[in-house]
Write a protein that holds these residues in place. Structure first.
Motif, PDB file in Angstrom:
ATOM      1  N   ALA A  63      28.902 -58.328 -74.222  1.00 26.59           N
ATOM      2  CA  ALA A  63      29.866 -58.740 -75.250  1.00 26.59           C
ATOM      3  C   ALA A  63      30.652 -59.966 -74.804  1.00 26.59           C
ATOM      4  O   ALA A  63      30.875 -60.897 -75.590  1.00 26.59           O
ATOM      5  N   VAL A  64      31.068 -59.985 -73.546  1.00 27.67           N
ATOM      6  CA  VAL A  64      31.822 -61.133 -73.030  1.00 27.67           C
ATOM      7  C   VAL A  64      30.920 -62.366 -72.999  1.00 27.67           C
ATOM      8  O   VAL A  64      31.332 -63.475 -73.360  1.00 27.67           O
ATOM      9  N   THR A  65      29.672 -62.170 -72.565  1.00 28.55           N
ATOM     10  CA  THR A  65      28.725 -63.285 -72.539  1.00 28.55           C
ATOM     11  C   THR A  65      28.534 -63.852 -73.936  1.00 28.55           C
ATOM     12  O   THR A  65      28.533 -65.074 -74.144  1.00 28.55           O
ATOM     13  N   ASP A  66      28.363 -62.977 -74.907  1.00 28.70           N
ATOM     14  CA  ASP A  66      28.159 -63.419 -76.294  1.00 28.70           C
ATOM     15  C   ASP A  66      29.419 -64.091 -76.842  1.00 28.70           C
ATOM     16  O   ASP A  66      29.329 -65.097 -77.555  1.00 28.70           O
ATOM     17  N   LEU A  67      30.568 -63.535 -76.499  1.00 33.03           N
ATOM     18  CA  LEU A  67      31.840 -64.092 -76.982  1.00 33.03           C
ATOM     19  C   LEU A  67      32.020 -65.515 -76.490  1.00 33.03           C
ATOM     20  O   LEU A  67      32.345 -66.427 -77.254  1.00 33.03           O
ATOM     21  N   LEU A  68      31.782 -65.717 -75.194  1.00 38.81           N
ATOM     22  CA  LEU A  68      31.961 -67.058 -74.622  1.00 38.81           C
ATOM     23  C   LEU A  68      30.865 -68.000 -75.099  1.00 38.81           C
ATOM     24  O   LEU A  68      31.104 -69.185 -75.335  1.00 38.81           O
ATOM     25  N   GLY A  69      29.659 -67.465 -75.247  1.00 41.33           N
ATOM     26  CA  GLY A  69      28.562 -68.308 -75.711  1.00 41.33           C
ATOM     27  C   GLY A  69      28.776 -68.810 -77.125  1.00 41.33           C
ATOM     28  O   GLY A  69      28.519 -69.975 -77.428  1.00 41.33           O
ATOM     29  N   ALA A  70      29.277 -67.943 -77.980  1.00 46.26           N
ATOM     30  CA  ALA A  70      29.498 -68.332 -79.372  1.00 46.26           C
ATOM     31  C   ALA A  70      30.589 -69.383 -79.499  1.00 46.26           C
ATOM     32  O   ALA A  70      30.576 -70.185 -80.445  1.00 46.26           O
ATOM     33  N   ALA A  71      31.512 -69.398 -78.562  1.00 43.93           N
ATOM     34  CA  ALA A  71      32.641 -70.340 -78.647  1.00 43.93           C
ATOM     35  C   ALA A  71      32.416 -71.600 -77.818  1.00 43.93           C
ATOM     36  O   ALA A  71      33.303 -72.443 -77.720  1.00 43.93           O
ATOM     37  N   ALA A  72      31.230 -71.747 -77.235  1.00 40.74           N
ATOM     38  CA  ALA A  72      30.999 -72.861 -76.305  1.00 40.74           C
ATOM     39  C   ALA A  72      31.113 -74.228 -76.990  1.00 40.74           C
ATOM     40  O   ALA A  72      31.754 -75.132 -76.475  1.00 40.74           O
ATOM     41  N   VAL A  73      30.462 -74.369 -78.130  1.00 38.39           N
ATOM     42  CA  VAL A  73      30.509 -75.620 -78.899  1.00 38.39           C
ATOM     43  C   VAL A  73      30.228 -76.824 -77.999  1.00 38.39           C
ATOM     44  O   VAL A  73      30.976 -77.809 -77.984  1.00 38.39           O
ATOM     45  N   ASN A  74      29.159 -76.702 -77.187  1.00 43.20           N
ATOM     46  CA  ASN A  74      28.716 -77.794 -76.312  1.00 43.20           C
ATOM     47  C   ASN A  74      29.708 -78.167 -75.222  1.00 43.20           C
ATOM     48  O   ASN A  74      29.568 -79.210 -74.568  1.00 43.20           O
ATOM     49  N   ARG A  75      30.720 -77.329 -75.016  1.00 44.74           N
ATOM     50  CA  ARG A  75      31.679 -77.645 -73.952  1.00 44.74           C
ATOM     51  C   ARG A  75      31.213 -77.105 -72.615  1.00 44.74           C
ATOM     52  O   ARG A  75      31.610 -77.603 -71.551  1.00 44.74           O
TER      53      ARG A  75
ATOM     54  N   ALA B  83      29.253 -78.261 -67.150  1.00 43.56           N
ATOM     55  CA  ALA B  83      30.099 -77.080 -66.976  1.00 43.56           C
ATOM     56  C   ALA B  83      29.296 -75.839 -67.316  1.00 43.56           C
ATOM     57  O   ALA B  83      28.604 -75.805 -68.327  1.00 43.56           O
ATOM     58  N   THR B  84      29.376 -74.826 -66.466  1.00 35.04           N
ATOM     59  CA  THR B  84      28.649 -73.595 -66.680  1.00 35.04           C
ATOM     60  C   THR B  84      29.558 -72.405 -66.420  1.00 35.04           C
ATOM     61  O   THR B  84      30.343 -72.427 -65.469  1.00 35.04           O
ATOM     62  N   VAL B  85      29.424 -71.394 -67.264  1.00 31.49           N
ATOM     63  CA  VAL B  85      30.184 -70.154 -67.088  1.00 31.49           C
ATOM     64  C   VAL B  85      29.188 -69.037 -66.835  1.00 31.49           C
ATOM     65  O   VAL B  85      28.265 -68.824 -67.618  1.00 31.49           O
ATOM     66  N   TYR B  86      29.358 -68.345 -65.714  1.00 29.29           N
ATOM     67  CA  TYR B  86      28.501 -67.210 -65.373  1.00 29.29           C
ATOM     68  C   TYR B  86      29.303 -65.929 -65.568  1.00 29.29           C
ATOM     69  O   TYR B  86      30.419 -65.808 -65.068  1.00 29.29           O
ATOM     70  N   VAL B  87      28.716 -64.968 -66.273  1.00 34.33           N
ATOM     71  CA  VAL B  87      29.389 -63.692 -66.501  1.00 34.33           C
ATOM     72  C   VAL B  87      28.516 -62.589 -65.925  1.00 34.33           C
ATOM     73  O   VAL B  87      27.341 -62.472 -66.282  1.00 34.33           O
ATOM     74  N   PHE B  88      29.076 -61.787 -65.038  1.00 34.96           N
ATOM     75  CA  PHE B  88      28.296 -60.673 -64.501  1.00 34.96           C
ATOM     76  C   PHE B  88      29.232 -59.562 -64.058  1.00 34.96           C
ATOM     77  O   PHE B  88      30.398 -59.777 -63.736  1.00 34.96           O
ATOM     78  N   PHE B  89      28.685 -58.349 -64.076  1.00 35.66           N
ATOM     79  CA  PHE B  89      29.432 -57.180 -63.645  1.00 35.66           C
ATOM     80  C   PHE B  89      29.567 -57.236 -62.137  1.00 35.66           C
ATOM     81  O   PHE B  89      28.590 -57.427 -61.425  1.00 35.66           O
ATOM     82  N   GLN B  90      30.808 -57.051 -61.644  1.00 37.16           N
ATOM     83  CA  GLN B  90      31.007 -57.123 -60.208  1.00 37.16           C
ATOM     84  C   GLN B  90      31.249 -55.750 -59.594  1.00 37.16           C
ATOM     85  O   GLN B  90      30.654 -55.398 -58.586  1.00 37.16           O
TER      86      GLN B  90
ATOM     87  N   ILE C  29      38.482 -70.987 -71.085  1.00 33.16           N
ATOM     88  CA  ILE C  29      37.952 -69.628 -70.945  1.00 33.16           C
ATOM     89  C   ILE C  29      39.083 -68.600 -70.969  1.00 33.16           C
ATOM     90  O   ILE C  29      38.973 -67.534 -71.595  1.00 33.16           O
ATOM     91  N   TYR C  30      40.184 -68.899 -70.312  1.00 36.62           N
ATOM     92  CA  TYR C  30      41.309 -67.946 -70.319  1.00 36.62           C
ATOM     93  C   TYR C  30      41.826 -67.743 -71.743  1.00 36.62           C
ATOM     94  O   TYR C  30      42.057 -66.614 -72.182  1.00 36.62           O
ATOM     95  N   GLN C  31      42.003 -68.830 -72.464  1.00 37.01           N
ATOM     96  CA  GLN C  31      42.512 -68.737 -73.836  1.00 37.01           C
ATOM     97  C   GLN C  31      41.563 -67.937 -74.728  1.00 37.01           C
ATOM     98  O   GLN C  31      41.994 -67.174 -75.592  1.00 37.01           O
ATOM     99  N   LEU C  32      40.257 -68.110 -74.496  1.00 36.41           N
ATOM    100  CA  LEU C  32      39.282 -67.387 -75.315  1.00 36.41           C
ATOM    101  C   LEU C  32      39.338 -65.894 -75.051  1.00 36.41           C
ATOM    102  O   LEU C  32      39.416 -65.073 -75.976  1.00 36.41           O
ATOM    103  N   ILE C  33      39.266 -65.531 -73.789  1.00 34.19           N
ATOM    104  CA  ILE C  33      39.181 -64.115 -73.449  1.00 34.19           C
ATOM    105  C   ILE C  33      40.480 -63.394 -73.777  1.00 34.19           C
ATOM    106  O   ILE C  33      40.472 -62.243 -74.243  1.00 34.19           O
ATOM    107  N   MET C  34      41.609 -64.041 -73.549  1.00 37.12           N
ATOM    108  CA  MET C  34      42.909 -63.373 -73.731  1.00 37.12           C
ATOM    109  C   MET C  34      43.488 -63.548 -75.126  1.00 37.12           C
ATOM    110  O   MET C  34      44.590 -63.055 -75.388  1.00 37.12           O
TER     111      MET C  34
END
Lengths: 208, 122
Positions: A10-22, A39-46, A119-124
């Motif tokens: 869900a987080v991966t999809d959320l950030l991917g949908a809002a990327a807009v080539n950024r 710029a690349t954002v990696y999302v994974f369970f830690q 990314i912070y603004q998107l997630i929060m």
């Protein structure tokens, strides 16, 4: 599928949908991190923790999960390249161009801050409280920390990585051997001689 | 007795400036160009077979003989370095900026290793 996997996706999809080539979004850790993407954002369970409680023995299990959101930027030196490469440029023009060039490390620092901001603004954001899932699936969504690492040269760019720790709480279900939650109960068991008194309970293991 | 350091510096005429060398152009902070400097150039890209995207993971490095240079780069200075992007004669060239990574080598060893950062028009 366990909820921690659902939330990660869900987080991966959320950030991917809002990327807009950024930025680019990748839902796992790449072994070879390319330096040709800005710029690349990696999302994974830690990691995750399962607090033990009486009710969790037979019911759903509380899972406090931590997702790692890694931010990587790869920057170039930026300046008046045209003046530097123009055969008609004078020594003075080339000197001015070189003096005003911003090094890759400076660009990387600014780019990383921009990406962390986005990314912070998107997630929060308030409307992302459930991280794009149905209400009730995720609780206590929180970015616990942000950390920027040391700038490193990689290839012909300057790479700067860092990460955010995204925590939240979910409920995990244990489905059992038959992958069916719970146990079946037959309730039409007569007690005594009264045919109308069907109050007995017989636990029956579900068929495989 | 032969001075080995002097001998090693002379050998750079073969190892850095011999048949494996390529010509580069250095532009110093004063804007003065030093063209046709023989150097060893390592410039390599790797193409990801799945996506066809070029991924550059090895740094571009230029190694020059110090005695060939009129002005020698110093760590922290901003230099332009134009290199051929292929060993083919007449290959296209590309201009990079000297990385702010500390330079390797020096007078004591006779050569300087320059790491390059890709440059972008503002």
């Amino acid at each position: 599928m366990m909820q921690f996997r659902v939330v990660k996706q869900a987080v991966t999809d959320l950030l991917g949908a809002a990327a807009v080539n950024r930025y680019s979004t990748i839902g796992y850790q790449e072994q070879m991190r390319p330096s040709n993407k800005d710029a690349t954002v990696y999302v994974f369970f830690q990691s995750g923790e399962f607090p033990k409680s009486g009710s969790s023995q037979s019911g759903s299990k509380r899972h406090d999960i931590t997702l790692k959101v890694e931010l990587m930027v790869a920057s170039k030196a930026v300046g008046d390249l045209a003046a530097l490469t123009n055969v008609a440029s004078t020594d003075g023009e080339r000197a001015t161009a070189l003096a005003n060039f911003d090094k890759g490390s400076k660009q990387a620092d600014a780019s990383w801050d921009d990406l962390a901001d986005i990314i912070y603004q998107l997630i929060m954001a308030a409307n992302n409280q459930d991280l794009g899932l149905a209400v009730g699936n995720v609780a206590s969504r929180w970015i616990r920390s942000v950390q920027k690492e040391t700038v490193i040269p990689r290839g012909e760019r300057v790479v700067l990585t860092g990460s955010m720790d995204l925590t939240c709480t979910v409920e995990e279900q244990v489905l059992g051997v038959a992958l069916v939650p719970g146990t079946e109960f037959e309730t039409d068991i007569p007690v005594g001689d009264d045919p109308n008194d069907n109050t007995g309970v017989l636990a029956v293991n579900p068929a495989p | 007795m032969v001075n080995l350091r002097a001998l090693a510096e002379t050998d750079l005429g073969v190892t850095l400036e011999g048949e494996w060398s390529m010509l580069v152009k250095l532009t110093g902070p004063s804007g003065v160009e030093q063209p046709d400097i023989p150097a060893q150039v390592v410039y390599e890209t790797i193409e990801e077979t799945e996506t066809g995207v070029e991924t550059i993971v090895r740094p571009s490095v230029v190694t020059v003989r110090i005695s060939t240079l009129v002005t020698v780069p110093v760590s922290g200075e901003t230099w332009g370095v134009e290199i051929p992007v292929s060993p083919v004669v007449g290959a296209a060239t590309e201009t990079f900026i000297l990385s702010d990574r500390p330079l390797e080598g020096g007078e004591s060893i006779g050569f300087l290793r320059l790491y390059l950062t890709k440059a972008e028009q503002v």
